[in-house]
Design an enzyme around this catalytic site. Structure first.
Site, short mmCIF file in Angstrom:
data_model
loop_
_atom_site.label_atom_id
_atom_site.label_comp_id
_atom_site.label_asym_id
_atom_site.label_seq_id
_atom_site.Cartn_x
_atom_site.Cartn_y
_atom_site.Cartn_z
N LYS A 79 12.53 -4.53 -94.47
CA LYS A 79 11.92 -4.83 -95.77
C LYS A 79 12.41 -3.82 -96.80
O LYS A 79 12.46 -2.62 -96.54
CB LYS A 79 10.40 -4.75 -95.65
CG LYS A 79 9.64 -4.80 -96.97
CD LYS A 79 8.39 -3.93 -96.90
CE LYS A 79 8.69 -2.52 -96.55
NZ LYS A 79 8.36 -1.51 -97.53
N ALA A 92 9.43 5.15 -89.25
CA ALA A 92 8.76 5.81 -90.39
C ALA A 92 9.73 6.06 -91.53
O ALA A 92 9.88 7.17 -92.01
CB ALA A 92 8.11 7.13 -89.93
N SER A 93 10.38 4.99 -91.97
CA SER A 93 11.48 5.15 -92.93
C SER A 93 11.35 4.35 -94.21
O SER A 93 12.28 4.29 -95.01
CB SER A 93 12.80 4.76 -92.23
OG SER A 93 12.77 3.40 -91.85
N GLY A 95 9.72 -0.81 -93.46
CA GLY A 95 8.81 -1.69 -92.73
C GLY A 95 9.19 -1.98 -91.31
O GLY A 95 8.85 -3.06 -90.80
N SER A 107 6.12 -2.62 -89.20
CA SER A 107 5.46 -3.82 -89.72
C SER A 107 6.25 -5.07 -89.39
O SER A 107 5.68 -6.11 -89.02
CB SER A 107 5.29 -3.69 -91.24
OG SER A 107 4.46 -2.60 -91.57
N ASP A 157 2.15 -3.87 -95.06
CA ASP A 157 3.42 -4.59 -95.14
C ASP A 157 3.51 -5.78 -94.18
O ASP A 157 4.41 -6.61 -94.32
CB ASP A 157 4.60 -3.66 -94.85
CG ASP A 157 4.88 -2.69 -95.97
OD1 ASP A 157 4.51 -3.00 -97.13
OD2 ASP A 157 5.46 -1.62 -95.71
#
Length: 286
Positions: free
Chosen positions: A8, A95-96, A99, A102, A135
């Site tokens: 995303k 953790a970037s 997403g 998600s 998200d």
């Protein structure tokens, strides 16, 4: 059942307010890149998950992956046993700001919807998705959209022209709650966008007048983001560079997917980088 979990990208992200319960209200134009994780679901008499792929890393030791939480949530909502062997192939960094988790959860919902023969539509899956993360509802459909509220309000996006996208991350994880906590100042108004753009250059010009309200606090926590943005803006053909989500991944817009693929190869090999087209439209890249 195998489902792609595309990255995303927040082309802009305005923080428009904060609810009494502490959740922030957002306005964002979201698109999906042609690079993706993958989630596979197979019949089993219990619920289990295996994680593999170049970005699996710490996820292998994570006791309660978001994919498993999505499976249990769907099973509970549908009133069926939570039974499946799930496989996650991880290609997106953790953790970037694109997403990854998600998208994985949304892909799991789609795969299990098919495996368990529930026949649920997107609206039903989004109801299960929202408690899993802001998200996740947008990732259920994995197509461009305008995202509002705390992530639950989705509306049609402007027509996105053919374009290329480069994604780059300095291999530094950044926790979303920490970025929101570091944010200072007031709130932004929702963006005013046209119904369509003639080409990537026109889209980039309009987006240049907007921003990502989380970019400044994220750079304060992770100064390497500024280095990534500078490198992206220096690439030949870059029309716009900005941070996505809460970081640390940044993106650059190009006129064509092949230009983006070539540009990604010019970035430092120590970074995670990818270039190509949008999900479902010229998505091949490096």
């Amino acid at each position: 059942m195998i489902e792609a979990a595309p990255a995303k990208v927040n082309l802009h992200l305005h923080v428009t307010g904060r609810r009494a319960d502490g959740y922030h209200l957002l306005d964002s134009l979201v698109v999906f890149a042609g690079v993706a994780d993958a989630v596979e679901a197979m019949p089993a008499n219990r619920l289990a998950l295996t994680v593999a792929g170049p970005e699996a890393g710490v996820l292998r030791a994570e006791p309660d992956n978001l994919v498993l939480r999505a499976a249990r949530a769907l099973a509970a909502a549908a009133g069926v046993p939570a039974q499946a062997m799930l496989g996650l192939t991880k290609r997106l960094p953790v953790a970037s700001g694109i997403g990854g988790g998600s998208a994985d959860a949304a892909a799991a919902l789609r795969a299990l919807n098919a495996l368990w023969r529930l026949g649920w539509d997107e609206a039903q899956l989004r109801e299960v998705a929202l408690p899993l993360g802001a998200d996740v509802p947008a990732c259920v459909a994995s197509r461009s959209c305008r995202m509002g509220g705390i992530g639950e309000t989705l509306s049609a996006a402007p027509r996105i022209p053919t374009c290329g996208v480069v994604l780059a991350n300095p291999r530094m994880a950044l926790a979303t709650p920490s970025v929101f906590k570091a944010r200072r100042g007031g709130f932004s108004t929702p963006a005013r966008l046209p119904g369509a753009w003639a080409d990537a250059a026109a889209m980039a010009r309009d987006l240049a007048g907007l921003r990502n309200d989380l970019e400044e606090p994220a750079i304060g926590l992770c100064p390497a983001i500024a280095e990534v943005l500078a490198a992206l803006r220096a690439l030949p053909g870059c029309l716009l560079a900005r941070m996505s989500g809460s970081g640390a991944t940044c993106f650059a817009v190009f006129a064509r997917p092949d230009e983006a693929a070539d540009a990604a190869g010019r970035l430092p090999e120590s970074w995670w980088r990818w270039g190509g087209g949008l999900h479902g439209a010229g998505a091949a890249g490096v």
